[in-house]
Design a protein around this motif. Sequence first.
Motif, PDB file in Angstrom:
ATOM      1  N   SER A 163      45.333  35.190  42.310  1.00 16.73           N
ATOM      2  CA  SER A 163      43.926  34.892  42.577  1.00 16.73           C
ATOM      3  C   SER A 163      43.291  36.013  43.402  1.00 16.73           C
ATOM      4  O   SER A 163      43.935  37.023  43.676  1.00 16.73           O
ATOM      5  N   ASP A 166      35.954  29.120  42.611  1.00 12.61           N
ATOM      6  CA  ASP A 166      37.299  28.871  42.082  1.00 12.61           C
ATOM      7  C   ASP A 166      37.715  27.421  42.344  1.00 12.61           C
ATOM      8  O   ASP A 166      38.331  26.780  41.496  1.00 12.61           O
ATOM      9  N   LYS A 212      44.302  29.336  49.366  1.00 11.72           N
ATOM     10  CA  LYS A 212      44.440  30.733  48.942  1.00 11.72           C
ATOM     11  C   LYS A 212      45.128  31.515  50.044  1.00 11.72           C
ATOM     12  O   LYS A 212      44.911  31.255  51.229  1.00 11.72           O
TER      13      LYS A 212
END
Length: 256
Positions: free
Chosen positions: A189, A197, A231
């Motif tokens: 990512s 996202d 993330k």
Amino acid sequence: MVYLGLTMTPNFRKSVALAAVVAGLGLAWAASAQTGDKPLPKIWSGAFTVEQVERGRTNYLARCAHCHGEDLTGGDGPSLIGGNFSRNWGSRSVERLFKKVKERMPPGEEFVATDAEKLDIITLLLAANGFPPGKSELTLAPGALSDLMIVGKNGPEPPPSGAMIEVLGCLVEDGADWKVTSATDPMVSTMDDVKADAKAAEKRPLGSGTIRLLDIYPKPDALKGHKLMVKGLLIRGPKDTHVNVMALESIAAQCP
Ligand code: HEC
């Protein structure tokens, strides 16, 4: 340098091969051998032409090389070949790479090149990373880029340690630590658009993994029990998988 085939012009051969050799990085995927009988992923069957790469190279030298280096090995901007490229773009579609360049490169002056010119530059990046040219040009036709995955000859592989990844899961407090359970497999990512996202992931099913979260500050008490997107940098330990967290984004207040 057999991977380039016999149809290359000498110039092209020189520029692309040099980029990789000078960097001493090897070509990210060129060496990967195919195992089993699975059909080769599309990107290995010639997704662009030599002429397109040549055009891309001219534009790259004019628009990008002063930051990313004439040989693509980086300067003020990151390297666009080898390990850095495979870590950041492996297992993702060419569309994501194109979107990055279309919307963000060069930073602050995205309009110095047309979409078609930027697409040509993308084919240079693919060629420099060892993907072979073929008979037809890569186009912006619907689906052409989203269906083209940047993968080795055996298809997608799990992201390596150190990759920037995203996972979905349920946030759980575990003593002094935090973890996500029902976690999806880590997927490569970027931090470019965390909210978009997370929105795109709303309907994606959860998985069955557990991932420990490191470096969360402040404590995410308010998100306990939420379904969320994490993330950060993936760390594969001998026993378990950790993520050095860079963003937590709630997707739903309960989980699943
Ligand atoms: C003024 C310097 C500058 C110019 C010119 C520039 N870039 Fe960049 N580029 C950067 C910086 C800095 C980053 C890292 C920050 C980011 O990802 O936004 C970057 C990141 C990238 C990335 C992502 C790299 C990665 O592995 O995450 C790609 C791909 C890229 N640039 C392609 C291009 C292309 C193609 C052009 C020409 C059209 C270009 N850049 C022009 C500075 C530049």
